[in-house]
Write a protein that holds these residues in place. Structure first.
Motif, short mmCIF file in Angstrom:
data_model
loop_
_atom_site.label_atom_id
_atom_site.label_comp_id
_atom_site.label_asym_id
_atom_site.label_seq_id
_atom_site.Cartn_x
_atom_site.Cartn_y
_atom_site.Cartn_z
N HIS A 330 -28.45 -52.65 58.84
CA HIS A 330 -27.88 -53.40 57.73
C HIS A 330 -26.49 -52.90 57.35
N GLY A 331 -25.66 -52.66 58.37
CA GLY A 331 -24.29 -52.24 58.15
C GLY A 331 -23.31 -53.21 58.76
N VAL A 332 -22.03 -53.03 58.42
CA VAL A 332 -20.95 -53.88 58.94
C VAL A 332 -20.18 -53.08 59.99
N PHE A 333 -20.19 -53.57 61.23
CA PHE A 333 -19.52 -52.86 62.31
C PHE A 333 -18.04 -53.23 62.37
N HIS A 334 -17.21 -52.22 62.60
CA HIS A 334 -15.78 -52.45 62.84
C HIS A 334 -15.33 -51.47 63.91
N GLY A 335 -14.77 -51.97 64.99
CA GLY A 335 -14.36 -51.12 66.11
C GLY A 335 -12.85 -51.00 66.21
#
Length: 418
Positions: A330-335
């Motif tokens: 339940h997290g927001v991924f940013h690469g």
């Protein structure tokens, strides 16, 4: 009788004698042989009588005596070889009845001293840290505060650090890691740091002062009257001005504000590192993962509660596979693609970290400069950071768990990495 003049050879022998035990023993052995030879021939020779009309020469002189017993050629060659340098011969001439000359006995070499704890550490390139108010002294070299701020770990007084003599930073051996060792007989100096204190003007004066900190956890925050005067003239080249935010260090001897007033500036922060006007992060809409090719089964139990996780990696083809790892929790991924080191600037890393809640750095395929910048900016913005040794789902998931729980950035050595 013509007597061989051996004085110059004797002088050369003494001048060429070294201070090491071997050379001293060789010279002593040669001198003993010379004295024995002279005593031997002295017993067979009469005292010389000079003629009234003859005077001795400067280097060699002639003598006449009734019973002449000159040195034989073999004896003369032996005497000459003994006086021209140390000899390895072991045979000694047979002593005669003449009075022997006393030779001082050689002293026995001292027993080797016990190796100290500092010397044992130095054998493994490990050295004690003598922390200063700004910088530190390690192995008789001064490491400025700039180098210490670039490390992934804090360095305190009394720590044992491992240096890498083959990798230099500003012509100094780089600090590889802080070990768990400490010297039993060393008492670390207690140094306290007043972090994130703003310089303010003193009305009617050219000096500045600090009265509180942004974190509210220093001696200045305990009472409104607690202030410390900072004289800009004591820091030439710093160009101190009101509004700057600094770290102020001092030696704590138990005297409270008196000790703090005798401290010194350790670090000057950049303006963007303490921006208090930052707007709250807008919640981002989580897109539903359609691609099931990289489906990932959750192994650890934690909830990110829609917070953003920034993953910095140099393996581009694995970035998409990391998204389900963050989504399952339940997290927001940013690469952040760091495969091209020249395209990743300090300002770009700073901007990405400022907008993230957690920072994960995969160090298997990125430049060392990028990992240092990530650690530096994460400290400034107080963002939890964790290190992943490889870019894989399991390692990144565990790194996020460490960042969430406030555990050490690096995984423990006993942790199995799949």
């Amino acid at each position: 009788m013509e007597i061989y003049d051996y004085r110059q050879e004797l002088i050369d022998l003494l001048e060429n004698t070294g201070s090491d035990p071997h050379s001293l023993h060789q010279t002593l052995r040669s001198l003993t042989a010379v004295v024995n030879i002279l005593n031997h021939y002295n017993g067979h020779s009469a005292k010389p009588n000079y003629d009234h009309d003859e005077k001795p020469h400067h280097h060699r002189y002639q003598t006449h005596q009734r019973n002449e017993h000159p040195l034989s050629p073999a004896a003369r060659r032996t005497l000459h070889s003994l006086l021209t340098g140390p000899s390895d011969q072991t045979e000694k001439p047979t002593p005669t009845k003449a009075a022997p000359v006393k030779i001082p006995t050689a002293t026995k070499p001292e027993a080797p001293q016990e190796i100290s704890a500092t010397e044992r550490l130095a054998a493994d390139n490990r050295y004690l840290v003598h922390r200063k108010l700004s910088g530190a002294e390690i192995n008789h070299h001064y490491y400025p505060e700039t180098i210490l701020h670039q490390l992934h770990f804090p360095v305190e007084d009394g720590d044992i650090v491992e240096l890498d003599p083959h990798q230099l930073v500003r012509r100094l051996p780089s600090i590889r890691r802080v070990t768990s060792d400490h010297l039993d007989d060393y008492k670390p100096t207690r140094i306290k740091v007043i972090a994130y204190a703003e310089l303010r003007p003193v009305p009617g004066s050219d000096v500045l002062q600090i009265a509180n900190t942004m974190k509210g956890d220093s001696i200045l925050d305990q009472a409104p009257a607690n202030t410390i005067v900072v004289d800009p003239f004591k820091y030439p080249g710093r160009n101190l001005k009101a509004g700057m935010v600094i770290d102020f260090a001092y030696f704590d001897h138990g005297n409270g504000l008196k000790d703090a007033s005798a401290g010194s500036i350790r670090w000057i922060h950049e303006k963007q590192d303490y921006d208090t006007t930052r707007q709250p992060v807008k919640p981002k809409v989580v897109k539903k993962v359609i691609n099931t090719k990289h489906d990932y089964e959750k192994k650890l139990d934690y909830d990110l509660k829609q917070r953003t996780v920034l993953v910095i990696t140099g393996v581009r083809d694995k970035v998409q596979g990391l998204k389900p790892v963050i989504a399952k929790h339940h997290g927001v991924f940013h690469g952040l693609d760091a495969s091209a080191e020249e395209k990743v600037s300090s300002s770009k890393i700073k901007r990405e970290i400022r907008d993230a809640d957690f920072v994960i750095v995969c160090i298997d395929a990125i430049h060392h400069r990028i990992s240092q910048l990530a650690n530096h900016h994460a400290k400034r913005y107080e963002k939890p950071l964790a290190i992943a040794n490889v870019t894989s789902n399991t390692v990144v998931e565990r790194a996020v768990a460490r960042a969430l729980n406030g555990d050490p950035a690096y995984a423990v050595s006993s942790e199995k990495l799949n």
